[in-house]
Design an enzyme around this catalytic site. Structure first.
Site, PDB file in Angstrom:
ATOM      1  N   LYS A  28      14.590  -0.778   8.353  1.00 52.37           N
ATOM      2  CA  LYS A  28      14.599   0.412   9.192  1.00 52.37           C
ATOM      3  C   LYS A  28      14.000   0.101  10.557  1.00 52.37           C
ATOM      4  O   LYS A  28      12.913  -0.457  10.641  1.00 52.37           O
ATOM      5  CB  LYS A  28      13.806   1.535   8.506  1.00 52.37           C
ATOM      6  CG  LYS A  28      14.460   1.978   7.220  1.00 52.37           C
ATOM      7  CD  LYS A  28      13.975   3.351   6.797  1.00 52.37           C
ATOM      8  CE  LYS A  28      14.871   3.953   5.765  1.00 52.37           C
ATOM      9  NZ  LYS A  28      14.753   3.345   4.447  1.00 52.37           N
ATOM     10  N   THR A  29      14.713   0.510  11.589  1.00 51.94           N
ATOM     11  CA  THR A  29      14.172   0.290  12.929  1.00 51.94           C
ATOM     12  C   THR A  29      13.158   1.382  13.253  1.00 51.94           C
ATOM     13  O   THR A  29      13.157   2.455  12.667  1.00 51.94           O
ATOM     14  CB  THR A  29      15.302   0.301  13.972  1.00 51.94           C
ATOM     15  OG1 THR A  29      16.010   1.542  13.841  1.00 51.94           O
ATOM     16  CG2 THR A  29      16.256  -0.844  13.753  1.00 51.94           C
ATOM     17  N   LYS A  80       1.250   3.259   7.790  1.00 50.26           N
ATOM     18  CA  LYS A  80       2.479   3.707   7.132  1.00 50.26           C
ATOM     19  C   LYS A  80       2.137   4.915   6.269  1.00 50.26           C
ATOM     20  O   LYS A  80       0.958   5.203   6.059  1.00 50.26           O
ATOM     21  CB  LYS A  80       3.107   2.578   6.324  1.00 50.26           C
ATOM     22  CG  LYS A  80       2.304   2.125   5.117  1.00 50.26           C
ATOM     23  CD  LYS A  80       3.211   1.217   4.326  1.00 50.26           C
ATOM     24  CE  LYS A  80       2.597   0.674   3.099  1.00 50.26           C
ATOM     25  NZ  LYS A  80       3.530  -0.110   2.324  1.00 50.26           N
ATOM     26  N   CYS A 132      -1.775  -6.860   6.596  1.00 46.45           N
ATOM     27  CA  CYS A 132      -1.186  -8.142   6.181  1.00 46.45           C
ATOM     28  C   CYS A 132      -0.292  -8.806   7.226  1.00 46.45           C
ATOM     29  O   CYS A 132      -0.607  -9.893   7.687  1.00 46.45           O
ATOM     30  CB  CYS A 132      -0.420  -7.949   4.879  1.00 46.45           C
ATOM     31  SG  CYS A 132      -1.538  -7.591   3.522  1.00 46.45           S
ATOM     32  N   GLU A 164       0.857  -1.186   0.000  1.00 48.80           N
ATOM     33  CA  GLU A 164       0.000   0.000   0.000  1.00 48.80           C
ATOM     34  C   GLU A 164       0.893   1.236   0.000  1.00 48.80           C
ATOM     35  O   GLU A 164       1.968   1.235   0.577  1.00 48.80           O
ATOM     36  CB  GLU A 164      -0.912   0.000   1.228  1.00 48.80           C
ATOM     37  CG  GLU A 164      -2.031  -0.998   1.071  1.00 48.80           C
ATOM     38  CD  GLU A 164      -2.899  -1.120   2.322  1.00 48.80           C
ATOM     39  OE1 GLU A 164      -3.006  -0.156   3.085  1.00 48.80           O
ATOM     40  OE2 GLU A 164      -3.474  -2.203   2.508  1.00 48.80           O
ATOM     41  N   ARG A 169      -5.512  -0.198   9.603  1.00 48.37           N
ATOM     42  CA  ARG A 169      -5.642  -1.533  10.189  1.00 48.37           C
ATOM     43  C   ARG A 169      -4.347  -1.891  10.928  1.00 48.37           C
ATOM     44  O   ARG A 169      -3.270  -1.805  10.386  1.00 48.37           O
ATOM     45  CB  ARG A 169      -5.967  -2.567   9.106  1.00 48.37           C
ATOM     46  CG  ARG A 169      -7.395  -2.383   8.564  1.00 48.37           C
ATOM     47  CD  ARG A 169      -7.716  -3.342   7.449  1.00 48.37           C
ATOM     48  NE  ARG A 169      -7.144  -2.940   6.171  1.00 48.37           N
ATOM     49  CZ  ARG A 169      -7.396  -3.574   5.014  1.00 48.37           C
ATOM     50  NH1 ARG A 169      -8.192  -4.623   4.991  1.00 48.37           N
ATOM     51  NH2 ARG A 169      -6.852  -3.158   3.888  1.00 48.37           N
TER      52      ARG A 169
HETATM   53  P1  NAD Z   1     -10.132  -4.859   1.678  1.00 45.92           P
HETATM   54  O1  NAD Z   1     -10.850  -5.095   2.955  1.00 45.92           O
HETATM   55  O2  NAD Z   1      -9.565  -3.525   1.369  1.00 45.92           O
HETATM   56  O3  NAD Z   1     -11.070  -5.256   0.452  1.00 45.92           O
HETATM   57  C1  NAD Z   1     -11.916  -6.366   0.435  1.00 45.92           C
HETATM   58  C2  NAD Z   1     -13.153  -5.994  -0.353  1.00 45.92           C
HETATM   59  O4  NAD Z   1     -13.960  -7.158  -0.509  1.00 45.92           O
HETATM   60  C3  NAD Z   1     -14.047  -4.969   0.330  1.00 45.92           C
HETATM   61  O5  NAD Z   1     -14.307  -3.912  -0.558  1.00 45.92           O
HETATM   62  C4  NAD Z   1     -15.312  -5.744   0.683  1.00 45.92           C
HETATM   63  O6  NAD Z   1     -16.466  -4.926   0.654  1.00 45.92           O
HETATM   64  C5  NAD Z   1     -15.323  -6.772  -0.412  1.00 45.92           C
HETATM   65  N1  NAD Z   1     -16.117  -7.985  -0.136  1.00 45.92           N
HETATM   66  C6  NAD Z   1     -16.267  -8.658   1.023  1.00 45.92           C
HETATM   67  N2  NAD Z   1     -17.057  -9.726   0.846  1.00 45.92           N
HETATM   68  C7  NAD Z   1     -17.413  -9.733  -0.457  1.00 45.92           C
HETATM   69  C8  NAD Z   1     -18.199 -10.597  -1.244  1.00 45.92           C
HETATM   70  N3  NAD Z   1     -18.772 -11.679  -0.724  1.00 45.92           N
HETATM   71  N4  NAD Z   1     -18.352 -10.300  -2.538  1.00 45.92           N
HETATM   72  C9  NAD Z   1     -17.766  -9.213  -3.091  1.00 45.92           C
HETATM   73  N5  NAD Z   1     -16.993  -8.372  -2.396  1.00 45.92           N
HETATM   74  C10 NAD Z   1     -16.819  -8.618  -1.086  1.00 45.92           C
HETATM   75  O7  NAD Z   1      -8.977  -5.975   1.640  1.00 45.92           O
HETATM   76  P2  NAD Z   1      -7.556  -5.891   0.891  1.00 45.92           P
HETATM   77  O8  NAD Z   1      -6.597  -5.144   1.734  1.00 45.92           O
HETATM   78  O9  NAD Z   1      -7.777  -5.501  -0.511  1.00 45.92           O
HETATM   79  O10 NAD Z   1      -7.123  -7.423   0.948  1.00 45.92           O
HETATM   80  C11 NAD Z   1      -7.740  -8.409   0.146  1.00 45.92           C
HETATM   81  C12 NAD Z   1      -6.885  -9.666   0.205  1.00 45.92           C
HETATM   82  O11 NAD Z   1      -5.600  -9.400  -0.374  1.00 45.92           O
HETATM   83  C13 NAD Z   1      -6.599 -10.176   1.616  1.00 45.92           C
HETATM   84  O12 NAD Z   1      -6.557 -11.578   1.603  1.00 45.92           O
HETATM   85  C14 NAD Z   1      -5.226  -9.619   1.914  1.00 45.92           C
HETATM   86  O13 NAD Z   1      -4.523 -10.398   2.854  1.00 45.92           O
HETATM   87  C15 NAD Z   1      -4.563  -9.703   0.562  1.00 45.92           C
HETATM   88  N6  NAD Z   1      -3.474  -8.737   0.359  1.00 45.92           N
HETATM   89  C16 NAD Z   1      -3.591  -7.445   0.785  1.00 45.92           C
HETATM   90  C17 NAD Z   1      -2.559  -6.539   0.555  1.00 45.92           C
HETATM   91  C18 NAD Z   1      -2.657  -5.118   1.031  1.00 45.92           C
HETATM   92  O14 NAD Z   1      -1.626  -4.428   1.035  1.00 45.92           O
HETATM   93  N7  NAD Z   1      -3.813  -4.617   1.427  1.00 45.92           N
HETATM   94  C19 NAD Z   1      -1.406  -6.945  -0.124  1.00 45.92           C
HETATM   95  C20 NAD Z   1      -1.325  -8.263  -0.587  1.00 45.92           C
HETATM   96  C21 NAD Z   1      -2.366  -9.147  -0.326  1.00 45.92           C
END
Ligand code: NAD
Length: 427
Positions: free
Chosen positions: A255-256, A324, A264, A159, A331
């Site tokens: 970085k500390t 960050k 995540c 992010e 979160r």
């Molecule tokens: P998020 O909470 O920002 O987005 C999830 C979205 O899914 C929300 O908009 C929610 O409304 C929607 N949603 C929930 N249930 C649903 C359903 N049944 N049908 C349709 N939409 C639905 O989450 P995120 O940060 O984008 O993370 C998503 C996945 O990717 C997680 O498994 C996370 O671990 C992984 N991930 C996240 C990051 C990150 O930096 N945020 C990086 C790599 C991997």
């Protein structure tokens, strides 16, 4: 290619807009009407640099809907990018993945042509084959790897630089079993110039957890050494500059400070620990990484009390609430732990974050509603003589900290230079 993306959060939306930029058409599916409406107005529901411009530029090549059937019937590949949060006990909550799989399965029943489902959400090894596959098969009445394709493609974007990471990743990992699915995904990712690693599905799932657990451990290790350095009067940033020059180690992500947060590392390390324990393993290194991280923000409070022993009634300025910089995501932010501790000591907290104040108030009403929000970083400095730096937003480098007591969790050079009293957490 026509792609549908289930879940339009940080990963789904960035991935989808990234695919649009690469020449594809994307249909986003979400259950959140606010997000759907915003996406359809070319407004990003999250803050991510460059996203708004791309959404405006490519308006018409994507849209969002609640309707799974419409999305699946009008696309060739569907990515599942819904959240996989932690349950109370740290284990992975698959509610959203299961629900999405049921809906996709139901829509696949009506689909006449070959369709590919790709799990992009972070899921523990075995989930795609043991949870997603049976649900898709049950609801569609079709067989995976024969009637429809199934793959696992973990996401590594960070992010704050998410679009850049999606378009220029260090690597693309694809867990796949059938040749037809592999060919389509190769084609889809062909415009991205990065090493592509094809593995079996379980291995792809594990690569994501191993990567996150390693990065979390790297930071916790650095912080542990950093805490020792602090006691010895050594600048740990200089130490890790030297350590990082060893090419086996790498200088990045060293970085500390006051530790990691975000959506995540905390949930993925916890889920992996739970899984390991279920398997009869004791993952002591990952458990220690989590423990170091839980203690680390308290160092900021400890140093603060060295200079201001009695916090009751004192105004404390907090710079940064996001986990960050360059994101509005709060979160598991370290700011929560810091602010909670300040409030427990009955301090008055005046906080500012360029993007995350609304989210902080909404996500953490227990503390978020008990603090005062400033209009700007300058406003915090005007109102408080004691400042805690929690997130390293670039704009905090432009401030004049003269006359202030600053306890810095992230190393803002301007504060180090200009503050009346300055304490860095690990330097
Ligand atoms: P998020 O909470 O920002 O987005 C999830 C979205 O899914 C929300 O908009 C929610 O409304 C929607 N949603 C929930 N249930 C649903 C359903 N049944 N049908 C349709 N939409 C639905 O989450 P995120 O940060 O984008 O993370 C998503 C996945 O990717 C997680 O498994 C996370 O671990 C992984 N991930 C996240 C990051 C990150 O930096 N945020 C990086 C790599 C991997």
């Amino acid at each position: 290619m026509r792609i549908s993306i289930i879940g339009s959060g940080y990963v789904g939306l960035v991935t989808g807009i990234g695919f649009v930029k690469l020449g594809n058409e994307v249909i986003f599916v979400d259950v959140d009407d606010r997000k759907i409406q915003m996406i359809n107005n070319a407004q990003p529901p999250i803050y991510e640099e460059g996203l708004e411009e791309l959404m405006r530029e490519y308006k018409g090549r994507y849209y969002a809907t609640r309707d799974y059937k419409e999305a699946i019937l009008n696309s060739e590949v569907t990515f599942i990018a819904v959240g996989t949060p932690s349950r109370e006990d740290g284990s992975m909550d698959l509610t959203y993945v299961k629900k999405a799989s049921e809906e996709i399965g139901g829509a696949l029943k009506e689909k006449g042509t070959y369709h590919i489902v790709v799990v992009k959400s972070t899921v523990l090894p075995g989930t795609t084959e043991e949870v997603v596959k049976p649900i898709l098969e049950e609801y569609s009445g079709k067989k995976a790897f024969e009637d429809f394709g199934l793959a696992m493609n973990p996401e590594f974007l960070r992010e704050g630089v998410a679009l850049k990471d999606f378009l220029n990743p260090d690597r693309i990992v694809i867990g796949v079993q059938d040749g037809r699915t592999k060919k389509v995904l190769e084609e889809l990712y062909a415009p991205i110039n990065a090493p592509k690693l094809f593995t079996d599905i379980k291995t792809a799932e594990m690569i994501k957890y191993a990567s996150n657990a390693f990065l979390a451990t790297k930071i916790s290790f650095a912080n542990e050494i950093g805490n020792i350095c602090k006691k010895l009067g050594i600048d740990s940033w200089r130490v890790f500059e030297g350590v990082g020059l060893d090419h086996r180690i790498s200088p990045h992500f060293f970085k500390t400070g006051i530790g990691w947060g975000g959506s995540c590392f905390p949930k993925d390390t916890k889920a992996l620990i739970r899984k390991a324990e279920e398997l009869g393993e004791d993952p002591i290194i990952i458990k220690a990484a989590v423990e170091v991280n839980e203690r680390q923000p308290l160092k900021l409070i400890e140093l603060l009390k060295k200079h201001v022993p009695e916090l009751k009634g004192k105004i404390i300025g907090v710079l940064g609430l996001a986990f960050k910089p360059d994101t509005d995501d709060v979160r598991e932010t370290r700011a929560y732990v810091v602010v909670k501790n300040l409030l427990e000591e009955e301090a008055r907290v005046v906080a500012y974050d360029p993007q995350a104040m609304e989210n902080f108030k909404r996500f953490y009403p227990d503390v978020g509603e008990r603090i005062e929000y400033a209009n700007s970083a300058e406003d915090v400095l005007k109102r408080a003589d004691v400042i805690l730096i929690v997130t390293e937003w670039r704009e905090f480098e432009k401030l004049d900290y003269s006359g202030k007591i600053v306890i810095d969790g992230r190393r803002i050079k301007a504060a180090e230079k200009t503050a009346r009293v300055y304490e860095g957490v690990c330097w």
